[in-house]
Scaffold this active site. Sequence first.
Site, short mmCIF file in Angstrom:
data_model
loop_
_atom_site.label_atom_id
_atom_site.label_comp_id
_atom_site.label_asym_id
_atom_site.label_seq_id
_atom_site.Cartn_x
_atom_site.Cartn_y
_atom_site.Cartn_z
CG ASN A 114 0.64 3.57 4.63
OD1 ASN A 114 0.60 2.45 4.12
ND2 ASN A 114 -0.13 3.91 5.65
CE LYS A 115 1.23 -1.56 5.33
NZ LYS A 115 0.07 -0.68 5.22
CB ALA A 116 8.92 -0.86 3.89
CB ILE A 117 8.68 -1.42 -1.29
CG1 ILE A 117 7.97 -2.77 -1.20
CG2 ILE A 117 10.10 -1.51 -0.79
CD1 ILE A 117 8.59 -3.83 -2.09
CE1 TYR A 127 -3.91 2.14 0.27
CE2 TYR A 127 -2.93 3.02 2.28
CZ TYR A 127 -3.89 3.08 1.28
OH TYR A 127 -4.83 4.08 1.30
#
Length: 383
Positions: A189-192, A187
């Site tokens: 806002n995730k790390a990737i 998603y």
Amino acid sequence: MSSTDDGRKVNLFEPDIGQIEKDAVLSVLDSGWLAMGARCKQFEEEFAQYLGVKYAVALSSCTSALHIAYLLADVGPGDEVIVPSLTFVATANAVAYCGGKAVFADIVSDSDWTISAEAIEASITKKTKAICVMHYGGYSCDMDAIERVAQAHGIPIIEDACHGLGGSIASGKMIGSVGQTACFSFYSNKAITTGEGGMLVTNDAALAQRARLLRAHGMTNTTYDRVKGAMGYDVTELGYNYRLDEIRSAIGLAQMSRLPVALTMRKRLAAHYAKRLAQIAGVSLPNHGARGTPAHYVLPVIVDEEYDRDRARLAMHELGVQTSIHYEPVHSFGHYAKAGWSLPLTENVASRTMSLPLYPSLEEDAVDIICDRLASVLPGCKK
């Protein structure tokens, strides 16, 4: 505000997107093939290699990954899956997709917000089909203790690793490499990020093969397979349209190249936050058991009992700092609350936590400004 505060607004997160992602998207558009294909396969291979697992199956979301993970654990009507409540609602909702029931277990303590092995064991019944852990904030659950409980009862573990990409557990193994399956989110806002997207990983060849069937309508050959020469297809079981397309796969590959630097930046910012927050009365930064290496997905703090968290968030908003709550307890939502769940530790922490901005492009001086603003508003937020 302090004399060094320049009045800037600070977002909770900002995606780390640049020219390599733009070039990757254009290369897909120029290729003439947009649906799931070669780039998706490459993304799966690189992701599996990064985690040190044998198989990765790219999916449309972490929610679809969880749904398939529960199906692979044979969760069906009347079955129970033990889950945390301090998580995103999809962890529990995907159990219901299979006809099962989510059984909520409490966290360890007000300084460790991961699911408790003792609470898991106390929740096991004859109907328990799986245990799903969520590595809150990128901090590893106590997998040694949880694995002992699971093995003693012959119950598979599913890792909801949506927060955990790049982190490790106490043994040094990567988060997401321990359970029967693990699920990741891409998603925004995730790390990737791929905007929307997810990945299921496993070391079991049969589970990986079935996951690939389930993501594509139960079809034995996809459209890409048939373009490459496969003749026809069968549908062997009820499947879903959970595929990841080439555009998002290409973005994911570009994002993987950024991950090592992004994790380093997150770690550096988290350390600076820890130093600054230690100087602010009324707020603390839990270490969640300090097991392994955290992924530092979010920066969750907890305010002392005497402070009104919501007033503090509103005051921060008025000063231009976006905050969030990770999470409102799932068992408190209307859909689940009618069952009358009681999780005292989860409820207490959820009423006092807020997440501060954390993302690779955030500057250390912005962390100083955020902490200065928090220090300025907290005294006025006593109950």
